[in-house]
Design an enzyme around this catalytic site. Structure first.
Site, mmCIF file in Angstrom:
data_model
loop_
_atom_site.group_PDB
_atom_site.id
_atom_site.type_symbol
_atom_site.label_atom_id
_atom_site.label_comp_id
_atom_site.label_asym_id
_atom_site.label_seq_id
_atom_site.Cartn_x
_atom_site.Cartn_y
_atom_site.Cartn_z
ATOM 1 N N GLY A 10 0.846 -1.209 0.000
ATOM 2 C CA GLY A 10 0.000 0.000 0.000
ATOM 3 C C GLY A 10 0.869 1.241 0.000
ATOM 4 O O GLY A 10 0.490 2.289 0.535
ATOM 5 N N GLY A 13 -0.128 5.019 -1.243
ATOM 6 C CA GLY A 13 -1.199 5.751 -0.566
ATOM 7 C C GLY A 13 -0.699 6.936 0.243
ATOM 8 O O GLY A 13 0.491 7.278 0.219
ATOM 9 N N GLN A 14 -1.628 7.569 0.978
ATOM 10 C CA GLN A 14 -1.297 8.794 1.713
ATOM 11 C C GLN A 14 -0.154 8.572 2.703
ATOM 12 O O GLN A 14 0.793 9.355 2.753
ATOM 13 C CB GLN A 14 -2.531 9.330 2.473
ATOM 14 N N ASP A 36 2.198 -2.009 -4.301
ATOM 15 C CA ASP A 36 0.814 -1.520 -4.283
ATOM 16 C C ASP A 36 0.065 -2.205 -5.401
ATOM 17 O O ASP A 36 0.674 -2.778 -6.310
ATOM 18 C CB ASP A 36 0.781 0.017 -4.477
ATOM 19 N N ARG A 38 -2.044 -0.308 -7.177
ATOM 20 C CA ARG A 38 -2.021 0.714 -8.231
ATOM 21 C C ARG A 38 -0.574 1.045 -8.599
ATOM 22 O O ARG A 38 0.366 0.545 -7.970
ATOM 23 C CB ARG A 38 -2.799 1.963 -7.818
ATOM 24 N N TYR A 144 -15.554 -0.034 8.567
ATOM 25 C CA TYR A 144 -14.118 0.240 8.719
ATOM 26 C C TYR A 144 -13.702 0.051 10.187
ATOM 27 O O TYR A 144 -12.720 -0.631 10.484
ATOM 28 C CB TYR A 144 -13.858 1.672 8.248
HETATM 29 P P1 NAD Z 1 -4.738 5.140 1.206
HETATM 30 O O1 NAD Z 1 -6.089 4.758 0.726
HETATM 31 O O2 NAD Z 1 -4.209 6.470 0.867
HETATM 32 O O3 NAD Z 1 -3.679 4.057 0.706
HETATM 33 C C1 NAD Z 1 -3.948 2.689 0.705
HETATM 34 C C2 NAD Z 1 -3.157 2.069 -0.434
HETATM 35 O O4 NAD Z 1 -3.458 0.664 -0.468
HETATM 36 C C3 NAD Z 1 -3.543 2.632 -1.822
HETATM 37 O O5 NAD Z 1 -2.408 3.102 -2.503
HETATM 38 C C4 NAD Z 1 -4.193 1.461 -2.529
HETATM 39 O O6 NAD Z 1 -3.941 1.424 -3.926
HETATM 40 C C5 NAD Z 1 -3.522 0.274 -1.820
HETATM 41 N N1 NAD Z 1 -4.313 -0.949 -1.962
HETATM 42 C C6 NAD Z 1 -5.660 -1.075 -1.960
HETATM 43 N N2 NAD Z 1 -6.017 -2.345 -2.143
HETATM 44 C C7 NAD Z 1 -4.857 -3.051 -2.277
HETATM 45 C C8 NAD Z 1 -4.568 -4.426 -2.501
HETATM 46 N N3 NAD Z 1 -5.531 -5.325 -2.644
HETATM 47 N N4 NAD Z 1 -3.270 -4.793 -2.548
HETATM 48 C C9 NAD Z 1 -2.265 -3.877 -2.428
HETATM 49 N N5 NAD Z 1 -2.492 -2.576 -2.232
HETATM 50 C C10 NAD Z 1 -3.776 -2.161 -2.164
HETATM 51 O O7 NAD Z 1 -4.740 4.899 2.771
HETATM 52 P P2 NAD Z 1 -3.788 5.582 3.866
HETATM 53 O O8 NAD Z 1 -4.468 6.802 4.350
HETATM 54 O O9 NAD Z 1 -2.405 5.641 3.387
HETATM 55 O O10 NAD Z 1 -3.929 4.510 5.039
HETATM 56 C C11 NAD Z 1 -2.993 3.475 5.239
HETATM 57 C C12 NAD Z 1 -3.414 2.689 6.463
HETATM 58 O O11 NAD Z 1 -3.488 3.570 7.588
HETATM 59 C C13 NAD Z 1 -4.795 2.032 6.355
HETATM 60 O O12 NAD Z 1 -4.784 0.822 7.055
HETATM 61 C C14 NAD Z 1 -5.695 3.004 7.073
HETATM 62 O O13 NAD Z 1 -6.834 2.374 7.594
HETATM 63 C C15 NAD Z 1 -4.784 3.498 8.176
HETATM 64 N N6 NAD Z 1 -5.203 4.790 8.718
HETATM 65 C C16 NAD Z 1 -5.128 5.918 7.945
HETATM 66 C C17 NAD Z 1 -5.536 7.139 8.476
HETATM 67 C C18 NAD Z 1 -5.457 8.408 7.675
HETATM 68 O O14 NAD Z 1 -5.943 9.452 8.146
HETATM 69 N N7 NAD Z 1 -4.876 8.399 6.494
HETATM 70 C C19 NAD Z 1 -6.025 7.195 9.783
HETATM 71 C C20 NAD Z 1 -6.136 6.030 10.514
HETATM 72 C C21 NAD Z 1 -5.693 4.823 9.985
HETATM 73 N N1 SER Z 2 -8.667 9.170 8.602
HETATM 74 C C1 SER Z 2 -9.355 7.925 8.727
HETATM 75 C C2 SER Z 2 -10.737 8.021 8.188
HETATM 76 O O1 SER Z 2 -11.296 9.092 8.260
HETATM 77 C C3 SER Z 2 -9.397 7.488 10.156
HETATM 78 O O2 SER Z 2 -9.069 6.164 10.186
HETATM 79 O O3 SER Z 2 -11.251 7.039 7.734
#
Ligand code: NAD
Ligand code: SER
Length: 313
Positions: A10, A13-14, A36, A38, A144
Site C-alpha cells: 500500500g 497511498g497517503q 501496491d 495501483r 471500517y
Molecule cells: P490510502 O487509501 O491512501 O492508501 C492505501 C493504499 O493501499 C492505496 O495506494 C491502494 O492502492 C492500496 N491498496 C488497496 N487495495 C490493495 C490491494 N488489494 N493490494 C495492495 N495494495 C492495495 O490509505 P492511507 O491513508 O495511506 O492509510 C494506510 C493505512 O493507515 C490504512 O490501514 C488506514 O486504515 C490506516 N489509517 C489511515 C488514516 C489516515 O488518516 N490516512 C487514519 C487512521 C488509519
Molecule cells: N482518517 C481515517 C478516516 O477518516 C481514520 O481512520 O477514515
C-alpha cells in the site's frame, strides 16, 4: 540495520509514500521494497525497488516475501471509513483478508516484525468523547471501525499464539501535503488547504464544531518508526496503541488558515460523513504509548498549518 529487508504494502497511498521514503532514509533505498495494487506513486519513482502486489493474492504475496528475502512487513492497504460505507463487503474483505494473509505469511516465514495500523474509528458513540482511554467501551458503527477492531484482536492473537511481533497504532486523521488522502472522514482537513490556496473558499462536509483527533504526517511517521524500533519488551499493547496529536474542529482550522489567507471563507454542508464523525471521540488519551515507548507529538495546529502552507506554496 542494513540486514533488514522491508516490504511496504500500500506504498502509493497517503501514508505509504511518506513512510516508504522515511524507511529508505533509515535502512537504505534498496532495502525497502514498495508495493501496491495501483501504479507506483511519482514521488517514489527512482528512489528504490517497486513491485506490483495484490495483498488479497496470498500466493503472489508469499512468493514476493521469499524472493525479496523480506524481514519486516508494513501493511497499509485498506479501505477507509467513508469509502467503506459505500461498499461494506469489499471493505471487510480487504481489511480482514489482507491482514490475515500477511499475519499467516509472517508466521510461516518467521518475519521479524509486522506493522499494521488501526484507527480512532474503532471507537463508537458509547466510548468517552474526551481523552478517550486505551481500554474503554468500544462499539464501532462503521464497517471500517469493525474491521479495525477485529484486526486488532487478530494481531494480538498471532502475537500471543504464534509469537509474531506485530505492532500497531490507532492513527487519528492524518494531514499531509505529499500524497492525497484515500477516502476517509477526516479528509476535509487536507482538502481545506488545497481549496484555500486555489479558491480562497471551502465547503466543508462536516459541521463547524465537529472536533476530531488529528495528526500531522511527520508526527505519524515518527510515531510509526519509534514504535517499530522500540525493544519488544516495552510493547505492552499487542492490539493497538492509542495515539494523539492535535484535536480541532473545521471552524478552528478555518480560523488558523485565515491567519495566512485573510480572505478565506468556509461554509458547511454536512453529508453522511457527519454521522461517522459524530460517532468518534474528540480527543485521545495516549498515555500508555508515552509510558511504554516515550511517545510525544511535536506539531500543534499552528505549527502544522504554517508547515502545510510553506510546502504547498
Ligand atoms: P490510502 O487509501 O491512501 O492508501 C492505501 C493504499 O493501499 C492505496 O495506494 C491502494 O492502492 C492500496 N491498496 C488497496 N487495495 C490493495 C490491494 N488489494 N493490494 C495492495 N495494495 C492495495 O490509505 P492511507 O491513508 O495511506 O492509510 C494506510 C493505512 O493507515 C490504512 O490501514 C488506514 O486504515 C490506516 N489509517 C489511515 C488514516 C489516515 O488518516 N490516512 C487514519 C487512521 C488509519
Ligand atoms: N482518517 C481515517 C478516516 O477518516 C481514520 O481512520 O477514515
Amino acid at each position: 540495520m542494513s540486514k533488514e529487508k522491508i516490504l511496504v504494502i500500500g506504498a502509493s497511498g497517503q501514508i505509504g509514500v511518506e513512510l516508504t521514503l522515511a524507511l529508505r532514509r533509515i535502512y537504505g533505498n534498496n532495502n525497502v521494497v514498495a508495493s501496491d495494487l495501483r501504479e507506483e506513486n511519482d514521488l517514489l519513482k527512482g528512489t528504490g525497488p517497486y513491485v506490483s502486489i495484490d495483498v488479497m493474492n496470498k500466493e503472489m504475496l508469499h512468493v514476493q516475501v521469499i524472493r525479496q528475502n523480506v524481514t519486516q512487513i508494513y501493511l497499509l492497504a485498506a479501505i477507509l471509513s467513508a469509502t467503506g460505507e459505500k461498499n461494506p463487503t469489499l471493505a471487510w474483505n480487504l481489511n480482514m483478508q489482507g491482514l490475515l494473509n500477511v499475519l499467516d505469511i509472517a508466521r510461516e516465514e518467521q518475519i521479524r516484525k509486522v506493522y499494521w495500523p488501526s484507527s480512532i474509528a474503532v471507537f463508537g458513540p458509547t466510548s468517552p468523547k474526551v481523552n478517550c482511554p486505551q481500554q474503554t467501551i468500544i462499539e464501532p458503527i462503521t464497517v471500517y471501525g469493525i474491521s479495525k477492531y477485529a484486526g486488532e484482536f487478530w494481531c494480538n492473537y498471532y502475537n500471543k499464539r504464534y509469537g509474531v511481533d506485530v505492532r500497531s497504532l490507532r492513527y487519528p486523521g492524518l494531514i499531509s501535503y505529499k500524497s492525497s488522502p484515500g477516502g476517509g472522514t477526516t479528509d476535509y482537513a487536507v482538502d481545506i488547504f488545497h481549496q484555500a490556496l486555489e479558491d480562497k473558499a471551502y465547503t466543508c462536509f462536516l459541521k463547524e464544531d465537529t472536533r476530531l483527533p488529528m495528526m500531522y504526517m511527520p508526527d505519524a511517521i515518527r510515531a510509526t518508526i519509534e514504535l517499530m524500533e522500540a525493544p519488544a519488551e516495552h510493547i505492552s499493547i499487542r492490539t493497538s496503541y492509542n495515539l494523539s496529536g492535535v484535536s480541532f474542529s473545521p471552524s478552528e482550522i478555518a480560523a488558523e488558515i485565515k491567519k495566512h489567507i485573510p480572505e478565506f471563507t468556509i461554509s458547511y454542508k454536512p453529508d453522511s460523513r457527519q454521522d461517522i464523525a459524530d460517532s468518534w471521540p474528540q480527543s485521545i488519551d495516549d498515555s500508555v504509548a508515552t509510558s511504554d515507548w516515550n511517545w510525544k507529538p511535536e506539531y500543534d495546529l499552528q505549527m502544522m498549518t504554517k508547515d502545510m502552507f510553506a510546502n504547498l506554496h
